[in-house]
Design an enzyme around this catalytic site. Structure first.
Site, PDB file in Angstrom:
ATOM      1  CB  ALA A   9      -0.908   0.007   1.231  1.00 32.77           C
ATOM      2  CB  CYS A  10       2.182   3.644  -1.858  1.00 38.18           C
ATOM      3  SG  CYS A  10       1.596   3.625  -3.553  1.00 38.18           S
ATOM      4  CG  ASN A  11       0.533   8.893  -0.256  1.00 40.53           C
ATOM      5  OD1 ASN A  11       0.028   8.647   0.822  1.00 40.53           O
ATOM      6  ND2 ASN A  11       1.560   9.697  -0.385  1.00 40.53           N
TER       7      ASN A  11
END
Length: 105
Positions: A9-11
């Site tokens: 997960a990232c932005n």
């Protein structure tokens, strides 16, 4: 069904999508049966519910979410090593994720 399911997960899920491709290539080269996918930080809960990953790896830019997620989830959560993330070193990130899924000795 894959032996291990790894969620990144990232932005926005964009930069981790690149890393997913590198991790999948590394898994194939090692003969590891893994489902690896990326999501945006605002979709983590939805993806956890639908995909039931074995481990959640966070991009360095969302490391602020680590404490909250670690407290409330029953799966290993880790922030991806910044150097491996920057270099898109899929093999190292895959190793780190798989190590988190091993039973404690």
């Amino acid at each position: 069904m894959a032996e291990k399911t790894i969620m990144l997960a990232c932005n926005a899920g964009m930069s981790t999508s690149l890393l997913v491709n590198k991790m999948q290539k590394a898994a194939e080269a090692e003969g590891i049966d893994a489902k690896i996918f990326a999501t945006a930080s605002n979709a983590i809960d939805k993806e956890l519910e639908s995909e039931h990953p074995d481990v959640l790896m966070l991009g360095p830019q969302v490391r602020y979410m680590f404490d909250d997620l670690q407290k409330r989830l029953d799966i290993p959560v880790e922030v991806i090593n910044m150097q491996d993330y920057g270099l898109m070193n899929g093999a190292n990130v895959l190793k780190a994720a798989l190590k988190l899924t091993e039973p404690a000795e």
